[in-house]
Motif scaffolding. Structure first.
Motif, PDB file in Angstrom:
ATOM      1  N   GLU A 137       5.983 -12.837 -57.239  1.00 24.17           N
ATOM      2  CA  GLU A 137       6.667 -11.625 -57.117  1.00 24.17           C
ATOM      3  C   GLU A 137       6.118 -10.766 -57.984  1.00 24.17           C
ATOM      4  O   GLU A 137       6.184  -9.369 -57.518  1.00 24.17           O
ATOM      5  N   PHE A 140       3.314  -9.398 -55.577  1.00 25.55           N
ATOM      6  CA  PHE A 140       3.862  -8.529 -54.384  1.00 25.55           C
ATOM      7  C   PHE A 140       4.368  -7.093 -55.187  1.00 25.55           C
ATOM      8  O   PHE A 140       4.008  -6.204 -54.476  1.00 25.55           O
ATOM      9  N   LYS A 152      12.436 -12.795 -50.464  1.00 27.88           N
ATOM     10  CA  LYS A 152      11.442 -13.026 -49.228  1.00 27.88           C
ATOM     11  C   LYS A 152      12.306 -14.201 -48.501  1.00 27.88           C
ATOM     12  O   LYS A 152      12.026 -14.473 -47.338  1.00 27.88           O
ATOM     13  N   ARG A 161       6.232  -8.786 -46.994  1.00 29.18           N
ATOM     14  CA  ARG A 161       5.491  -9.765 -48.156  1.00 29.18           C
ATOM     15  C   ARG A 161       4.172 -10.011 -47.291  1.00 29.18           C
ATOM     16  O   ARG A 161       3.272  -9.717 -47.354  1.00 29.18           O
ATOM     17  N   ALA A 193       0.321 -15.032 -52.026  1.00 28.12           N
ATOM     18  CA  ALA A 193       0.142 -14.351 -53.030  1.00 28.12           C
ATOM     19  C   ALA A 193      -0.626 -14.625 -54.285  1.00 28.12           C
ATOM     20  O   ALA A 193      -1.397 -14.016 -54.975  1.00 28.12           O
TER      21      ALA A 193
END
Length: 226
Positions: A137, A140, A152, A161, A193
């Motif tokens: 996170e 992101f 998400k 995302r 990510a």
């Protein structure tokens, strides 16, 4: 050619997203050792969504800074328990130890991660590749230029995302090698990510939270890289 692996925990054990020369593939394995072996060497950096560097007597700065970076979704960052609490045989004992040393209890969810925390804690001593801690996170939020506000687990949140990662060269489409594996969409997005942050580390563009990292009794630099 830069090769990086982003890793996230999942019900099957671990899921990894490998980014090599713009191509993205994925792997699933029950242990972190087996996952990295599937990705094959050499790897430049491994980014993993698990705390590295367990605190002794106080909350980690990395967790506090990650919460600040995420904003509304800050509950996705749990406060890493002290090592002594994680070594306790029961959650009740762990709560007492953590409260005595830090003034805070700890959730059953945080205690439930102890097996994976110690798996990585032991594996990292044998790793031949640089391993850094990431938090999806936080990644992101940096990709978007602002904290995300939709989780998400929702359609819009997952699609946002996925689009952020695609724009950054982490394109998660097709089966990615995951056909037949029961891996959640959120786990794949998080591993993607982690791969993006690992790529930034490999290319010398990443920052650490905090800067410089903290060091506890285990001697490992404790920071979230993005």
């Amino acid at each position: 050619m830069t090769r990086v692996l982003g890793v996230d925990a999942c019900k099957a054990g671990w899921v990894g997203v490998l980014r090599t020369n713009g191509k993205v593939t994925a792997f699933v394995a029950p242990t972190i050792d087996q996952l990295v072996q599937q990705a094959e060497q050499p790897l430049d950096v491994i980014g993993i969504d698990i705390p590295i560097g367990l605190p002794d007597t106080a909350p980690r700065k990395a967790d506090l800074l990650a919460r600040a970076a995420i904003g509304r979704l800050s509950s996705s960052v749990f406060t890493t328990p002290v090592r002594a609490a994680l070594q306790a045989p029961t959650h009740a004992e762990a709560v007492l130890i953590n409260r005595e040393l830090t003034g805070q209890g700890l959730s059953i969810q945080a205690y439930g991660l102890r097996a994976k925390l110690f798996e990585v804690d032991e594996w990292i001593d044998r790793a031949t590749t640089r391993v850094v801690e990431v938090h999806p996170e936080v990644s992101f939020a940096y990709l978007a230029g602002a904290p995300l506000t939709v989780r998400k687990s929702t359609w819009s949140g997952s699609e946002h995302r996925r689009a952020l990662l695609a724009a950054a060269g982490i394109i998660l489409t097709g089966d990615l090698g995951l056909a037949g594996h029961a891996v959640g969409v959120d786990d794949v997005l998080d591993a993607g990510a982690a791969a993006w942050s690992a790529l930034r580390v490999a290319e010398g563009e990443a920052i650490s939270l905090p800067d410089p990292p903290e060091t506890f009794a285990d001697g490992r630099p404790a920071a979230i890289w993005v």
